[in-house]
Design a protein around this motif. Structure first.
Motif, PDB file in Angstrom:
ATOM      1  N   ARG A  61      -0.810   4.161 111.776  1.00 47.81           N
ATOM      2  CA  ARG A  61      -2.094   4.192 112.489  1.00 47.81           C
ATOM      3  C   ARG A  61      -2.146   5.466 113.309  1.00 47.81           C
ATOM      4  N   ARG A  62      -3.252   6.168 113.187  1.00 57.00           N
ATOM      5  CA  ARG A  62      -3.420   7.425 113.908  1.00 57.00           C
ATOM      6  C   ARG A  62      -3.618   7.162 115.397  1.00 57.00           C
ATOM      7  N   ALA A  63      -2.866   7.870 116.240  1.00 52.94           N
ATOM      8  CA  ALA A  63      -2.968   7.730 117.695  1.00 52.94           C
ATOM      9  C   ALA A  63      -3.934   8.738 118.292  1.00 52.94           C
ATOM     10  N   VAL A  64      -4.362   9.712 117.495  1.00 54.66           N
ATOM     11  CA  VAL A  64      -5.214  10.797 118.002  1.00 54.66           C
ATOM     12  C   VAL A  64      -6.361  11.063 117.033  1.00 54.66           C
ATOM     13  N   GLU A  65      -7.363  11.752 117.532  1.00 59.72           N
ATOM     14  CA  GLU A  65      -8.452  12.199 116.671  1.00 59.72           C
ATOM     15  C   GLU A  65      -7.955  13.353 115.812  1.00 59.72           C
ATOM     16  N   PRO A  66      -8.488  13.551 114.661  1.00 60.40           N
ATOM     17  CA  PRO A  66      -9.588  12.812 114.073  1.00 60.40           C
ATOM     18  C   PRO A  66      -9.135  11.470 113.491  1.00 60.40           C
ATOM     19  N   GLN A  67     -10.072  10.569 113.404  1.00 67.61           N
ATOM     20  CA  GLN A  67      -9.862   9.243 112.803  1.00 67.61           C
ATOM     21  C   GLN A  67      -8.840   8.407 113.566  1.00 67.61           C
ATOM     22  N   MET A 107       1.603  13.908  93.533  1.00 65.73           N
ATOM     23  CA  MET A 107       0.307  14.490  93.206  1.00 65.73           C
ATOM     24  C   MET A 107      -0.250  15.221  94.424  1.00 65.73           C
ATOM     25  N   SER A 108      -1.344  15.931  94.194  1.00 66.01           N
ATOM     26  CA  SER A 108      -2.062  16.564  95.305  1.00 66.01           C
ATOM     27  C   SER A 108      -3.523  16.151  95.255  1.00 66.01           C
ATOM     28  N   TYR A 109      -4.192  16.313  96.401  1.00 64.03           N
ATOM     29  CA  TYR A 109      -5.604  15.981  96.470  1.00 64.03           C
ATOM     30  C   TYR A 109      -6.220  16.798  97.606  1.00 64.03           C
ATOM     31  N   PRO A 110      -7.396  17.400  97.379  1.00 65.07           N
ATOM     32  CA  PRO A 110      -8.030  18.186  98.441  1.00 65.07           C
ATOM     33  C   PRO A 110      -8.653  17.281  99.500  1.00 65.07           C
ATOM     34  N   ASN A 111      -8.792  17.821 100.700  1.00 62.88           N
ATOM     35  CA  ASN A 111      -9.332  17.049 101.810  1.00 62.88           C
ATOM     36  C   ASN A 111     -10.055  17.968 102.789  1.00 62.88           C
ATOM     37  N   GLU A 112     -10.973  17.389 103.526  1.00 62.66           N
ATOM     38  CA  GLU A 112     -11.642  18.087 104.631  1.00 62.66           C
ATOM     39  C   GLU A 112     -11.227  17.371 105.906  1.00 62.66           C
ATOM     40  N   TYR A 113     -10.531  18.083 106.769  1.00 59.41           N
ATOM     41  CA  TYR A 113      -9.980  17.544 108.014  1.00 59.41           C
ATOM     42  C   TYR A 113     -10.746  18.202 109.153  1.00 59.41           C
ATOM     43  N   VAL A 114     -11.588  17.450 109.849  1.00 60.09           N
ATOM     44  CA  VAL A 114     -12.389  18.022 110.928  1.00 60.09           C
ATOM     45  C   VAL A 114     -11.590  17.926 112.224  1.00 60.09           C
ATOM     46  N   LYS A 140       6.065   7.374 116.680  1.00 62.66           N
ATOM     47  CA  LYS A 140       6.141   8.478 117.641  1.00 62.66           C
ATOM     48  C   LYS A 140       5.089   9.522 117.312  1.00 62.66           C
ATOM     49  N   ASP A 141       5.070  10.589 118.084  1.00 65.82           N
ATOM     50  CA  ASP A 141       4.245  11.768 117.833  1.00 65.82           C
ATOM     51  C   ASP A 141       2.766  11.394 117.817  1.00 65.82           C
ATOM     52  N   ASP A 142       2.093  11.568 116.703  1.00 66.05           N
ATOM     53  CA  ASP A 142       0.642  11.319 116.667  1.00 66.05           C
ATOM     54  C   ASP A 142       0.276  10.023 115.946  1.00 66.05           C
ATOM     55  N   ILE A 143       1.236   9.086 115.872  1.00 59.52           N
ATOM     56  CA  ILE A 143       0.912   7.763 115.321  1.00 59.52           C
ATOM     57  C   ILE A 143       1.169   6.704 116.396  1.00 59.52           C
ATOM     58  N   GLY A 160      -8.600   6.330 106.848  1.00 58.14           N
ATOM     59  CA  GLY A 160      -9.538   7.367 107.259  1.00 58.14           C
ATOM     60  C   GLY A 160      -9.767   8.483 106.265  1.00 58.14           C
ATOM     61  N   GLY A 161      -8.750   9.006 105.680  1.00 54.75           N
ATOM     62  CA  GLY A 161      -8.877  10.195 104.844  1.00 54.75           C
ATOM     63  C   GLY A 161      -9.212   9.898 103.396  1.00 54.75           C
TER      64      GLY A 161
END
Length: 177
Positions: A61-67, A107-114, A140-143, A160-161
């Motif tokens: 779970r993300r602890a910070v923005e975005p999302q 694999m890879s996948y493109p993304n837009e991270y605001v 820890k960190d940003d989660i 979110g992504g």
């Protein structure tokens, strides 16, 4: 076009400060004064696909923005002059206090991270990771937390992504074959 697209946000040449920093059709900017040419390229990011002994997939779970508050795969940006493999190990250690025993490109996948009002375009590189031990796992960190899900129970609406959803869906097909 999103209001966070670099074409809408970047206004001045970062080299000379000229306000005539013109967006070009090749996804770049050109300064009319000093002729500095800046390309908008994808930033590299890593994501770890980690499965426990029960066959459950680890999500954070993300602890910070975005999302903030949304589910995500553990991982993050590749630092300048860092290998993708080093970034993968560093991010998993920073976020979850886990050590990767083995990793395999998936694999890879493109993304837009605001972030900060500007779109940062990424190429998210996903790796299937084996973990030495889950004994010292810690958010820890940003989660803010971590959760394990059976593949058929992943709440995709809470992820979110766009890239993370696509990677997870492809991974679930891969492990169910």
């Amino acid at each position: 076009m999103s209001p966070t697209n670099p074409e809408k946000v970047i206004r001045f040449c970062p080299k000379c400060g000229n306000p005539e920093f013109i967006y070009q059709t090749d996804n770049s900017f050109l300064c009319t004064q000093c002729k500095f040419h800046l390309y908008v390229n994808s930033a590299a990011a890593v994501a770890a696909l980690i499965v426990n002994d029960k066959g459950e997939i680890l999500l954070t779970r993300r602890a910070v923005e975005p999302q903030k508050g949304m589910l995500d795969l553990p991982g993050g940006f590749v630092d300048v002059m860092e290998t993708v493999e080093t970034a993968l190990g560093r991010e998993i250690k920073e976020e979850l206090n886990l050590e990767i025993e083995e990793s395999k490109y998936f694999m890879s996948y493109p993304n837009e991270y605001v972030f900060g009002g500007i779109s940062v375009f990424t190429i998210d590189l996903a790796y299937i990771c084996a973990i030495k031990s889950f004994n010292k796992i810690d958010a820890k960190d940003d989660i803010s937390s971590f959760e394990f899900y059976r593949p058929e129970e992943i709440p995709f609406n809470d992820i979110g992504g766009t890239s993370m959803k696509a990677i997870l869906k492809a991974f679930i097909k891969y492990i169910q074959v």
